[in-house]
Write a protein that holds these residues in place. Structure first.
Motif, PDB file in Angstrom:
ATOM      1  N   SER A 214     -27.167  47.808 -19.688  1.00 29.10           N
ATOM      2  CA  SER A 214     -27.412  46.873 -20.783  1.00 29.10           C
ATOM      3  C   SER A 214     -28.613  45.973 -20.480  1.00 29.10           C
ATOM      4  O   SER A 214     -29.379  45.633 -21.398  1.00 29.10           O
ATOM      5  CB  SER A 214     -26.161  46.067 -21.124  1.00 29.10           C
ATOM      6  OG  SER A 214     -25.676  45.455 -19.984  1.00 29.10           O
ATOM      7  N   PHE A 215     -28.791  45.600 -19.231  1.00 27.94           N
ATOM      8  CA  PHE A 215     -29.967  44.800 -18.895  1.00 27.94           C
ATOM      9  C   PHE A 215     -31.241  45.596 -19.182  1.00 27.94           C
ATOM     10  O   PHE A 215     -32.218  45.076 -19.720  1.00 27.94           O
ATOM     11  CB  PHE A 215     -29.936  44.376 -17.419  1.00 27.94           C
ATOM     12  CG  PHE A 215     -31.120  43.547 -17.018  1.00 27.94           C
ATOM     13  CD1 PHE A 215     -31.121  42.183 -17.211  1.00 27.94           C
ATOM     14  CD2 PHE A 215     -32.257  44.139 -16.480  1.00 27.94           C
ATOM     15  CE1 PHE A 215     -32.226  41.410 -16.876  1.00 27.94           C
ATOM     16  CE2 PHE A 215     -33.371  43.384 -16.137  1.00 27.94           C
ATOM     17  CZ  PHE A 215     -33.350  42.013 -16.340  1.00 27.94           C
ATOM     18  N   LYS A 217     -31.667  47.912 -21.352  1.00 27.51           N
ATOM     19  CA  LYS A 217     -31.897  47.980 -22.810  1.00 27.51           C
ATOM     20  C   LYS A 217     -32.594  46.716 -23.292  1.00 27.51           C
ATOM     21  O   LYS A 217     -33.545  46.756 -24.060  1.00 27.51           O
ATOM     22  CB  LYS A 217     -30.546  48.121 -23.531  1.00 27.51           C
ATOM     23  CG  LYS A 217     -30.092  49.544 -23.689  1.00 27.51           C
ATOM     24  CD  LYS A 217     -28.924  49.540 -24.654  1.00 27.51           C
ATOM     25  CE  LYS A 217     -28.067  50.758 -24.459  1.00 27.51           C
ATOM     26  NZ  LYS A 217     -26.712  50.567 -25.000  1.00 27.51           N
ATOM     27  N   ARG A 218     -32.078  45.571 -22.857  1.00 29.45           N
ATOM     28  CA  ARG A 218     -32.682  44.283 -23.238  1.00 29.45           C
ATOM     29  C   ARG A 218     -34.132  44.218 -22.804  1.00 29.45           C
ATOM     30  O   ARG A 218     -35.001  43.774 -23.543  1.00 29.45           O
ATOM     31  CB  ARG A 218     -31.965  43.153 -22.515  1.00 29.45           C
ATOM     32  CG  ARG A 218     -30.707  42.705 -23.113  1.00 29.45           C
ATOM     33  CD  ARG A 218     -30.336  41.401 -22.413  1.00 29.45           C
ATOM     34  NE  ARG A 218     -28.947  41.360 -22.054  1.00 29.45           N
ATOM     35  CZ  ARG A 218     -28.434  40.488 -21.197  1.00 29.45           C
ATOM     36  NH1 ARG A 218     -29.201  39.623 -20.608  1.00 29.45           N
ATOM     37  NH2 ARG A 218     -27.164  40.492 -20.941  1.00 29.45           N
ATOM     38  N   LYS A 221     -36.399  46.297 -24.994  1.00 25.15           N
ATOM     39  CA  LYS A 221     -36.647  45.640 -26.287  1.00 25.15           C
ATOM     40  C   LYS A 221     -37.647  44.516 -26.134  1.00 25.15           C
ATOM     41  O   LYS A 221     -38.560  44.359 -26.935  1.00 25.15           O
ATOM     42  CB  LYS A 221     -35.336  45.075 -26.851  1.00 25.15           C
ATOM     43  CG  LYS A 221     -34.499  46.108 -27.546  1.00 25.15           C
ATOM     44  CD  LYS A 221     -33.428  45.427 -28.371  1.00 25.15           C
ATOM     45  CE  LYS A 221     -32.542  46.460 -29.035  1.00 25.15           C
ATOM     46  NZ  LYS A 221     -31.440  45.852 -29.769  1.00 25.15           N
ATOM     47  N   LEU A 222     -37.464  43.749 -25.099  1.00 23.15           N
ATOM     48  CA  LEU A 222     -38.353  42.608 -24.869  1.00 23.15           C
ATOM     49  C   LEU A 222     -39.776  43.094 -24.592  1.00 23.15           C
ATOM     50  O   LEU A 222     -40.751  42.512 -25.071  1.00 23.15           O
ATOM     51  CB  LEU A 222     -37.835  41.807 -23.663  1.00 23.15           C
ATOM     52  CG  LEU A 222     -38.386  40.404 -23.481  1.00 23.15           C
ATOM     53  CD1 LEU A 222     -37.999  39.528 -24.660  1.00 23.15           C
ATOM     54  CD2 LEU A 222     -37.849  39.785 -22.193  1.00 23.15           C
ATOM     55  N   LEU A 236     -33.554  36.411 -19.029  1.00 23.82           N
ATOM     56  CA  LEU A 236     -32.889  37.663 -19.395  1.00 23.82           C
ATOM     57  C   LEU A 236     -31.691  37.954 -18.477  1.00 23.82           C
ATOM     58  O   LEU A 236     -30.789  38.695 -18.813  1.00 23.82           O
ATOM     59  CB  LEU A 236     -33.905  38.805 -19.288  1.00 23.82           C
ATOM     60  CG  LEU A 236     -33.770  39.974 -20.235  1.00 23.82           C
ATOM     61  CD1 LEU A 236     -33.782  39.522 -21.667  1.00 23.82           C
ATOM     62  CD2 LEU A 236     -34.868  40.992 -19.987  1.00 23.82           C
ATOM     63  N   ARG A 240     -25.322  36.015 -22.620  1.00 29.95           N
ATOM     64  CA  ARG A 240     -25.331  37.125 -23.593  1.00 29.95           C
ATOM     65  C   ARG A 240     -26.496  36.870 -24.533  1.00 29.95           C
ATOM     66  O   ARG A 240     -26.663  35.772 -25.033  1.00 29.95           O
ATOM     67  CB  ARG A 240     -24.040  37.143 -24.405  1.00 29.95           C
ATOM     68  CG  ARG A 240     -22.821  37.442 -23.614  1.00 29.95           C
ATOM     69  CD  ARG A 240     -21.589  37.390 -24.498  1.00 29.95           C
ATOM     70  NE  ARG A 240     -20.412  37.557 -23.673  1.00 29.95           N
ATOM     71  CZ  ARG A 240     -19.819  36.565 -23.021  1.00 29.95           C
ATOM     72  NH1 ARG A 240     -20.259  35.327 -23.144  1.00 29.95           N
ATOM     73  NH2 ARG A 240     -18.762  36.794 -22.270  1.00 29.95           N
ATOM     74  N   HIS A 241     -27.234  37.916 -24.800  1.00 24.09           N
ATOM     75  CA  HIS A 241     -28.413  37.752 -25.667  1.00 24.09           C
ATOM     76  C   HIS A 241     -28.157  38.419 -27.008  1.00 24.09           C
ATOM     77  O   HIS A 241     -27.778  39.579 -27.059  1.00 24.09           O
ATOM     78  CB  HIS A 241     -29.642  38.393 -25.006  1.00 24.09           C
ATOM     79  CG  HIS A 241     -30.110  37.644 -23.810  1.00 24.09           C
ATOM     80  ND1 HIS A 241     -31.395  37.173 -23.673  1.00 24.09           N
ATOM     81  CD2 HIS A 241     -29.456  37.255 -22.691  1.00 24.09           C
ATOM     82  CE1 HIS A 241     -31.506  36.536 -22.527  1.00 24.09           C
ATOM     83  NE2 HIS A 241     -30.346  36.585 -21.906  1.00 24.09           N
ATOM     84  N   GLU A 243     -29.725  39.072 -31.040  1.00 27.90           N
ATOM     85  CA  GLU A 243     -30.877  38.947 -31.930  1.00 27.90           C
ATOM     86  C   GLU A 243     -30.330  38.964 -33.347  1.00 27.90           C
ATOM     87  O   GLU A 243     -29.833  39.983 -33.823  1.00 27.90           O
ATOM     88  CB  GLU A 243     -31.875  40.073 -31.711  1.00 27.90           C
ATOM     89  CG  GLU A 243     -33.161  39.779 -32.460  1.00 27.90           C
ATOM     90  CD  GLU A 243     -34.292  40.689 -32.022  1.00 27.90           C
ATOM     91  OE1 GLU A 243     -34.994  40.332 -31.084  1.00 27.90           O
ATOM     92  OE2 GLU A 243     -34.421  41.761 -32.634  1.00 27.90           O
ATOM     93  N   ARG A 248     -33.697  34.892 -31.417  1.00 29.99           N
ATOM     94  CA  ARG A 248     -32.978  35.252 -30.191  1.00 29.99           C
ATOM     95  C   ARG A 248     -32.086  34.083 -29.814  1.00 29.99           C
ATOM     96  O   ARG A 248     -32.529  32.947 -29.730  1.00 29.99           O
ATOM     97  CB  ARG A 248     -33.951  35.552 -29.058  1.00 29.99           C
ATOM     98  CG  ARG A 248     -33.222  36.060 -27.820  1.00 29.99           C
ATOM     99  CD  ARG A 248     -34.026  37.112 -27.115  1.00 29.99           C
ATOM    100  NE  ARG A 248     -35.233  36.557 -26.550  1.00 29.99           N
ATOM    101  CZ  ARG A 248     -35.413  36.385 -25.232  1.00 29.99           C
ATOM    102  NH1 ARG A 248     -34.490  36.743 -24.385  1.00 29.99           N
ATOM    103  NH2 ARG A 248     -36.537  35.902 -24.775  1.00 29.99           N
ATOM    104  N   LEU A 402     -28.237  42.029 -27.735  1.00 25.45           N
ATOM    105  CA  LEU A 402     -29.487  42.706 -27.313  1.00 25.45           C
ATOM    106  C   LEU A 402     -29.191  43.599 -26.132  1.00 25.45           C
ATOM    107  O   LEU A 402     -28.376  43.269 -25.299  1.00 25.45           O
ATOM    108  CB  LEU A 402     -30.507  41.663 -26.891  1.00 25.45           C
ATOM    109  CG  LEU A 402     -31.433  41.134 -27.977  1.00 25.45           C
ATOM    110  CD1 LEU A 402     -32.345  40.087 -27.378  1.00 25.45           C
ATOM    111  CD2 LEU A 402     -32.299  42.244 -28.553  1.00 25.45           C
TER     112      LEU A 402
END
Ligand code: SF4
Length: 402
Positions: A214-215, A217-218, A221-222, A236, A240-241, A243, A248, A402
């Motif tokens: 999951s990190f 993936k974030r 995206k970033l 990051l 929890r992030h 969007e 954000r 995210l």
């Protein structure tokens, strides 16, 4: 490079090894095996910015003290982002982990530090066959080929499976006292830890966020949104992030993260802090819309309270929380808005749009805080004599993660 080897050859008897040090058991054992031979070892930790453990430095200091070695920490976060992370020559592992390039980078930094502190050779905790991507024998050979002075890289845990290095050939290190560990098992290492009385070390392979799905993936995206800085990577790592509506929003996961987010809130983020024990949230200011409006507002006053509609327009039931976040009176403060018009040159319609957008985001942030508050008990909780019913569950926010 030959020069470097020559230089080492000409040196006196007192040798110094520079150990790439992660705090993990393998790097500790590698240090111990060399120390045992009467050689001074300096532990080198290279900060690349993707450490899961937020108290890493403190723990490294404790471990180094227990080992009786000097610790050097070098910050290579910018260089890592610029040279390694987004353009790895040898590609990625399962996630955003460019392990082969990362190893090469670490060794490069190791050699630089070795030069600076007058070390004689490098020590690594690599074990043949332990990591599928970066520690297979052909990969170790490939990594070695990158360096013309690879004869100075000693891997004490698997040394007997590899060709002798210069320190072994020259008799600085006794090859017979090094090991021949192969594979992913941890038994031998754990037995050795017991034998050497090592009580503090980090869990194996659990420390790098780049191996986390999951990190990663974030991060991807970033990365699509432009250049990433170490400061962005730091944020990051925390919370929890989400969007939502192009904003954000970061919600802390534990108390420790509340503190980090509060400290991080600065130019770029606005913070929302609930009045009851619960997570804080950061909202990224976008196009200065929120930033401008927040000059007149205090987001730290509490959380939202009222019946409303959720993001999909569904009627939400019984949401009641006291707050300034969605206080319409504050938002539609006429004086503030007319000042804004002069300053920003926006039309009334645009300003109303901004205010509406901010109200929505305020409500969303408040909802998120309540969703992740430890006081939430199903659909209802009571705070400051207010009956607060709540229909959102955490799961409803998952699509926005995210
Ligand atoms: S797991 Fe992370 S720190 Fe370790 S080699 Fe791979 S990218 Fe580098």
């Amino acid at each position: 490079m030959v020069e470097r080897v020559e230089r080492v050859k000409k040196m006196g008897n007192k040798k110094k090894g520079i150990a790439l040090f992660s705090g993990g058991l393998d790097s500790l054992l590698a240090i111990k095996l060399i120390q045992k031979q009467g050689i001074e070892v300096i532990a080198l930790y290279i900060e690349i910015g993707f450490e899961i453990n937020l108290q890493k430095q403190e723990q490294l200091e404790k471990i180094a003290e227990e080992l009786g070695v000097k610790l050097i920490i070098v910050d290579k976060r910018v260089e890592y982002l610029e040279k390694v992370l987004f353009s790895p020559k040898y590609g990625y592992g399962k996630n955003m982990n460019p392990c082969i390039d990362c190893h090469i980078f670490m060794l490069q930094v190791g050699f630089e530090v070795m030069e600076k502190v007058g070390g004689d050779f490098l020590i690594t905790g690599e074990v043949v066959g332990q990591r599928p991507m970066s520690q297979r024998l052909p990969i170790l050979n490939l990594i070695n080929k990158t360096f013309s002075n690879s004869q100075l890289i000693v891997r004490p845990l698997s040394a007997k499976l590899l060709p002798p290095t210069l320190p072994e050939e020259k008799g600085w290190i006794k090859r017979e006292e090094l090991l021949a560990i192969r594979g992913r098992g941890r038994q031998i290492q754990l037995q050795l830890a017991k034998k050497f009385g090592l009580s503090q070390f980090q869990p194996p392979a659990g420390g790098c966020l780049l191996t986390d799905n999951s990190f990663s993936k974030r991060l991807r995206k970033l990365a699509k949104k432009g250049k990433i800085t170490p400061a962005e990577i730091s944020i990051l790592r925390v919370g929890r992030h989400f969007e939502i509506k192009n904003y954000r929003i970061i919600v802390s996961r534990k108390e420790e993260e509340n503190k980090i987010l509060k400290e991080y809130c600065g130019e770029r983020f606005t913070i929302a802090i609930p009045k009851f024990p619960g997570p804080v949230a950061l909202v990224e200011k976008r196009d200065n819309k929120i930033g401008e409006l927040n000059k007149e507002r205090n987001w730290e006053k509490g959380i939202v309270s009222k019946k409303n509609e959720n993001l999909e327009g569904k009627k939400r039931e019984n949401l009641t929380v006291n707050s300034n976040l969605s206080n319409k009176k504050n938002i539609s403060n006429k004086n503030n808005l007319s000042n804004k018009k002069n300053l920003s040159g926006k039309t009334n319609l645009e300003r109303e749009g901004d205010a509406r957008e901010e109200r929505e985001i305020s409500q969303i942030v408040a909802d998120l805080i309540v969703s992740y508050s430890r006081f939430q008990t199903g659909t209802v909780f009571i705070q400051n004599r207010n009956l607060i019913g709540y229909s959102h569950s955490k799961e409803e926010w998952y699509p926005y993660l995210l």
